[in-house]
Design a protein around this motif. Sequence first.
Motif, PDB file in Angstrom:
ATOM      1  N   PHE A  99      -3.355  -3.242  -7.446  1.00 49.76           N
ATOM      2  CA  PHE A  99      -4.479  -2.703  -6.684  1.00 49.76           C
ATOM      3  C   PHE A  99      -4.433  -3.162  -5.232  1.00 49.76           C
ATOM      4  N   ALA A 100      -4.068  -4.419  -4.999  1.00 51.28           N
ATOM      5  CA  ALA A 100      -3.926  -4.907  -3.622  1.00 51.28           C
ATOM      6  C   ALA A 100      -2.838  -4.122  -2.886  1.00 51.28           C
ATOM      7  N   GLY A 101      -1.757  -3.813  -3.596  1.00 52.95           N
ATOM      8  CA  GLY A 101      -0.701  -3.006  -2.995  1.00 52.95           C
ATOM      9  C   GLY A 101      -1.175  -1.613  -2.651  1.00 52.95           C
ATOM     10  N   SER A 102      -2.018  -1.039  -3.516  1.00 50.24           N
ATOM     11  CA  SER A 102      -2.577   0.277  -3.247  1.00 50.24           C
ATOM     12  C   SER A 102      -3.395   0.269  -1.966  1.00 50.24           C
ATOM     13  N   CYS A 103      -4.230  -0.752  -1.809  1.00 48.47           N
ATOM     14  CA  CYS A 103      -5.036  -0.880  -0.585  1.00 48.47           C
ATOM     15  C   CYS A 103      -4.143  -1.052   0.642  1.00 48.47           C
ATOM     16  N   ALA A 104      -3.065  -1.824   0.497  1.00 52.72           N
ATOM     17  CA  ALA A 104      -2.161  -2.061   1.619  1.00 52.72           C
ATOM     18  C   ALA A 104      -1.441  -0.787   2.035  1.00 52.72           C
ATOM     19  N   ALA A 108       5.368  -3.495   1.827  1.00 51.77           N
ATOM     20  CA  ALA A 108       4.853  -4.580   0.995  1.00 51.77           C
ATOM     21  C   ALA A 108       3.931  -4.036  -0.091  1.00 51.77           C
ATOM     22  N   GLY A 109       3.096  -3.047   0.273  1.00 53.52           N
ATOM     23  CA  GLY A 109       2.200  -2.456  -0.709  1.00 53.52           C
ATOM     24  C   GLY A 109       2.950  -1.736  -1.808  1.00 53.52           C
ATOM     25  N   ILE A 122       3.906  -2.878  12.201  1.00 54.50           N
ATOM     26  CA  ILE A 122       3.114  -3.591  11.199  1.00 54.50           C
ATOM     27  C   ILE A 122       2.716  -2.640  10.075  1.00 54.50           C
ATOM     28  N   SER A 123       2.399  -1.402  10.446  1.00 50.35           N
ATOM     29  CA  SER A 123       1.995  -0.434   9.430  1.00 50.35           C
ATOM     30  C   SER A 123       3.126  -0.173   8.445  1.00 50.35           C
ATOM     31  N   TRP A 124       4.360  -0.080   8.943  1.00 52.99           N
ATOM     32  CA  TRP A 124       5.493   0.137   8.050  1.00 52.99           C
ATOM     33  C   TRP A 124       5.709  -1.071   7.140  1.00 52.99           C
ATOM     34  N   ALA A 125       5.471  -2.272   7.689  1.00 54.20           N
ATOM     35  CA  ALA A 125       5.580  -3.476   6.863  1.00 54.20           C
ATOM     36  C   ALA A 125       4.524  -3.482   5.766  1.00 54.20           C
ATOM     37  N   LEU A 126       3.295  -3.043   6.102  1.00 55.00           N
ATOM     38  CA  LEU A 126       2.240  -2.968   5.102  1.00 55.00           C
ATOM     39  C   LEU A 126       2.571  -1.963   4.004  1.00 55.00           C
ATOM     40  N   ILE A 127       3.104  -0.808   4.411  1.00 59.30           N
ATOM     41  CA  ILE A 127       3.469   0.217   3.425  1.00 59.30           C
ATOM     42  C   ILE A 127       4.553  -0.302   2.489  1.00 59.30           C
TER      43      ILE A 127
END
Length: 350
Positions: A265-270, A247-248, A240-245
């Motif tokens: 900015f949302a991508g930065s947080c992700a 997508a961000g 999931i963490s790799w998916a978040l990175i």
Amino acid sequence: MVELWFAILCVTLVLFVVLDGWNIGAGVLHLIVAKGDRERREVIAALGPSWSWNEVWLLAAGGTFVLAFPRLMAVSFAGFYLALWLVLWSFVLRGISIEVGGHIRDTLWQSAWDFVFALSSVLLAVLFGAALGNVIRGVPLDGSGQFSMSLFTDFGVRGHVGILDWYTVSVAVFSTALLAAHGGTYLTLKTTGPVHGRSELWARRLWTATAVLFVVVSLETQIVRPDLYRAMILRPFAWISWALIAAGALAIWTGFRERAERRAFAGSCAVITGLLLGAAASVFPVMLHSTLAPEHSLTIYDGVTARSGLAIALLWWPLACVLALAYFGAILRNSGGKARPAEDTHSGTD
């Protein structure tokens, strides 16, 4: 139950890094994107009334650490005594510079506190990056379950290591670039005019540098702790963490390309959330890896609070979390929109 409290600890730390991270990053860029007193006051205004609230999550993480893993907390605080004092003074100086820097209409006074604000922000970014590097690399735990660390030894990553070595310095540089990029992205969202333009320019540059440094640090991690990548492959939560990175990163790229500042900015947080969750999933269940002998390492199951105590704490923690989130939501609603610097430069953080 133990795993649940480890997850709670991770959540509080992630919230702190994401929320206070944009303040730290903005501080790192403070003297670069703002030229003149009025523009620097605009950067301070962009931090808004939430700058001190964001640090509450660091206190929440500390409280959770004490409650759920008291032995690990005691060992960690004793071993990282020097680093903790540096972090504490950096927080103190940053807070003072924000609160008093604009109260006297004097160029020398304001410039001095602007410099202190930028310096303390850089130190916090470096120290938090070095701390993450130490968690991943490990500490010199001996058979007694204790350790002490000087600032540096021989810059090696095995044996009696110091706080700084070639690996932890690399992670510190990466984290500083990452938080500066996060702060630049936030300032792009919250400012106008010249500050907005410079923030966007530096955010683009820093995200490019962060991507390069991420590859470098990932290769170095394979050398220092090759077992982490094996653990990551075997744990679906780490996926999931790799998916978040991913997508961000996509949101950041398309957000800057299409001038969609909120998306960037949302991508930065992700990205930051994904990086921290991936690290947590990889090191689990070891919280303090020994660089002297793996059998000396301490896990979350070592010295954990009694199960009854953890169960009782679950009654109040969700309530406290809901109250904190509700308060934060109110702050966000009241501080929405672009920042405007105060016309009167000795009006502080108004």
